[in-house]
Design a protein around this motif. Sequence first.
Motif, mmCIF file in Angstrom:
data_model
loop_
_atom_site.group_PDB
_atom_site.id
_atom_site.type_symbol
_atom_site.label_atom_id
_atom_site.label_comp_id
_atom_site.label_asym_id
_atom_site.label_seq_id
_atom_site.Cartn_x
_atom_site.Cartn_y
_atom_site.Cartn_z
ATOM 1 N N ARG A 12 -5.430 -3.609 -0.967
ATOM 2 C CA ARG A 12 -4.533 -2.600 -1.539
ATOM 3 C C ARG A 12 -5.322 -1.477 -2.200
ATOM 4 N NH1 ARG A 12 0.676 -3.636 -2.670
ATOM 5 N NH2 ARG A 12 0.686 -1.377 -2.875
ATOM 6 N N TYR A 13 -6.426 -1.850 -2.842
ATOM 7 C CA TYR A 13 -7.283 -0.870 -3.518
ATOM 8 C C TYR A 13 -8.738 -1.171 -3.156
ATOM 9 C CZ TYR A 13 -3.095 -0.123 -6.307
ATOM 10 O OH TYR A 13 -1.810 0.144 -6.700
ATOM 11 N N MET B 43 -5.037 7.665 0.558
ATOM 12 C CA MET B 43 -4.236 6.479 0.878
ATOM 13 C C MET B 43 -4.233 6.333 2.389
ATOM 14 S SD MET B 43 -2.090 4.031 -0.001
ATOM 15 C CE MET B 43 -0.578 3.919 -0.936
ATOM 16 N N LEU C 87 -2.706 4.345 5.663
ATOM 17 C CA LEU C 87 -1.545 3.569 6.088
ATOM 18 C C LEU C 87 -1.699 3.157 7.539
ATOM 19 C CD1 LEU C 87 1.225 5.814 4.516
ATOM 20 C CD2 LEU C 87 0.583 3.543 3.751
ATOM 21 N N THR D 141 10.829 1.712 16.661
ATOM 22 C CA THR D 141 10.621 2.085 15.266
ATOM 23 C C THR D 141 9.199 1.750 14.859
ATOM 24 O OG1 THR D 141 12.943 1.654 14.807
ATOM 25 C CG2 THR D 141 11.447 1.657 12.924
ATOM 26 N N PHE E 27 5.339 -0.012 8.820
ATOM 27 C CA PHE E 27 4.140 0.295 8.062
ATOM 28 C C PHE E 27 3.664 -0.863 7.210
ATOM 29 C CE2 PHE E 27 3.258 4.825 8.515
ATOM 30 C CZ PHE E 27 4.387 5.245 9.186
ATOM 31 N N GLY E 28 2.357 -0.920 7.014
ATOM 32 C CA GLY E 28 1.782 -1.805 6.025
ATOM 33 C C GLY E 28 1.894 -1.199 4.637
ATOM 34 N N PRO E 29 1.444 -1.928 3.608
ATOM 35 C CA PRO E 29 1.596 -1.471 2.230
ATOM 36 C C PRO E 29 0.625 -0.363 1.829
ATOM 37 C CG PRO E 29 0.435 -3.550 2.285
ATOM 38 C CD PRO E 29 0.864 -3.279 3.690
ATOM 39 N N GLY E 30 -0.373 -0.123 2.656
ATOM 40 C CA GLY E 30 -1.331 0.938 2.343
ATOM 41 C C GLY E 30 -2.569 0.436 1.631
ATOM 42 N N ARG F 87 -5.424 2.124 -0.889
ATOM 43 C CA ARG F 87 -5.878 3.313 -1.625
ATOM 44 C C ARG F 87 -7.389 3.228 -1.769
ATOM 45 N NH1 ARG F 87 -3.637 7.432 -3.803
ATOM 46 N NH2 ARG F 87 -1.533 6.587 -3.673
ATOM 47 N N TYR G 147 12.194 7.731 6.731
ATOM 48 C CA TYR G 147 11.490 6.679 6.020
ATOM 49 C C TYR G 147 11.506 7.003 4.529
ATOM 50 C CZ TYR G 147 9.435 4.879 10.352
ATOM 51 O OH TYR G 147 9.247 4.317 11.598
ATOM 52 N N GLN H 44 9.373 6.056 0.800
ATOM 53 C CA GLN H 44 8.151 5.486 0.239
ATOM 54 C C GLN H 44 8.277 5.422 -1.275
ATOM 55 O OE1 GLN H 44 4.493 7.766 0.547
ATOM 56 N NE2 GLN H 44 3.297 5.905 0.829
ATOM 57 N N ASN I 81 2.978 3.813 -4.560
ATOM 58 C CA ASN I 81 1.911 2.891 -4.177
ATOM 59 C C ASN I 81 2.363 1.846 -3.156
ATOM 60 O OD1 ASN I 81 -0.171 4.000 -5.893
ATOM 61 N ND2 ASN I 81 0.979 3.159 -7.610
ATOM 62 N N ARG I 82 3.278 2.236 -2.318
ATOM 63 C CA ARG I 82 3.757 1.347 -1.257
ATOM 64 C C ARG I 82 3.665 2.057 0.090
ATOM 65 N NH1 ARG I 82 7.368 -2.403 -3.422
ATOM 66 N NH2 ARG I 82 7.376 -3.366 -1.372
ATOM 67 N N GLY I 83 3.790 1.287 1.158
ATOM 68 C CA GLY I 83 3.875 1.875 2.489
ATOM 69 C C GLY I 83 5.249 2.460 2.722
ATOM 70 N N LEU I 84 5.453 3.012 3.901
ATOM 71 C CA LEU I 84 6.740 3.608 4.244
ATOM 72 C C LEU I 84 7.696 2.537 4.744
ATOM 73 C CD1 LEU I 84 4.802 6.119 4.297
ATOM 74 C CD2 LEU I 84 6.325 7.050 6.057
ATOM 75 N N PHE J 248 11.322 1.884 6.771
ATOM 76 C CA PHE J 248 12.278 2.472 7.698
ATOM 77 C C PHE J 248 13.668 2.502 7.073
ATOM 78 C CE2 PHE J 248 14.408 3.413 11.541
ATOM 79 C CZ PHE J 248 15.447 2.508 11.710
ATOM 80 N N LEU K 226 9.820 9.087 -2.387
ATOM 81 C CA LEU K 226 9.367 10.107 -1.447
ATOM 82 C C LEU K 226 9.995 9.812 -0.088
ATOM 83 C CD1 LEU K 226 7.395 12.518 -1.277
ATOM 84 C CD2 LEU K 226 5.577 10.890 -0.779
ATOM 85 N N PHE L 59 10.442 10.789 4.028
ATOM 86 C CA PHE L 59 9.801 11.424 5.171
ATOM 87 C C PHE L 59 10.732 11.414 6.374
ATOM 88 C CE2 PHE L 59 5.490 12.120 3.809
ATOM 89 C CZ PHE L 59 5.283 11.192 2.814
#
Lengths: 114, 112
Positions: free
Chosen positions: A9-10, A88, A90, A102, A105-108, A110, B36, B38, B41-44, B46, B88, B90
């Motif tokens: 995550r970080y 960030m 993704l 569709t 996404f993952g959580p990202g 940073r 989407y 957000q 501090n999270r992903g997007l 749907f 946010l 998108f």
Amino acid sequence: DVKVTQSSRYLVKRTGEKVFLECVQDMDHENMFWYRQDPGLGLRLIYFSYDVKMKEKGDIPEGYSVSREKKERFSLILESASTNQTSMYLCASSLRTSGRGTQYFGPGTRLTVL
Amino acid sequence: AQSVAQPEDQVNVAEGNPLTVKCTYSVSGNPYLFWYVQYPNRGLQFLLKYITGDNLVKGSYGFEAEFNKSQTSFHLKKPSALVSDSALYFCAVRDLVGQFYFGTGTSLTVIP
């Protein structure tokens, strides 16, 4: 439910280090993507892959490479990290079905490069 | 070439009021349009998509979007905003090979 996971995550790295970001999806999706997200710029595509060992450059591939040895895993590599790669990151995946799939996404991650 | 535009960087709305987040698109061929959300501090996540059929698409958390071909718009709407909708948002369009093109995002703040 589709699950897309990212290894960290970080992450904090130093300039010049080689950085690996891992992404795994569990829904047998053909397509996988790496984006970076920066304030005011939205999401920008770095690379995507539509099959194992296949890759396509996105809008901003410079300074990055990718690897897809298995269908479920898509890795982003920063060969020599620089401070302007602080962002960030993704990961996303989708079915290949023409136009309809569709993107999930993952959580990202940073990433901070010092 | 495919593209989407979100003309507003920031939208503020009072809790309980209707909200609209705008999106216009430019595509060659049939549009496949997505929204989407957000959270920090999270992903997007749907929300909803338009592929074909009814111009009014209903999605998660009470959101809906209206596809308007003549105005090339796909605005996101909700009849009554909640503070928890602050996030946010998108808009995106997908091409036939599966690549997505995202707008720059709209930050929605719902004021209690």
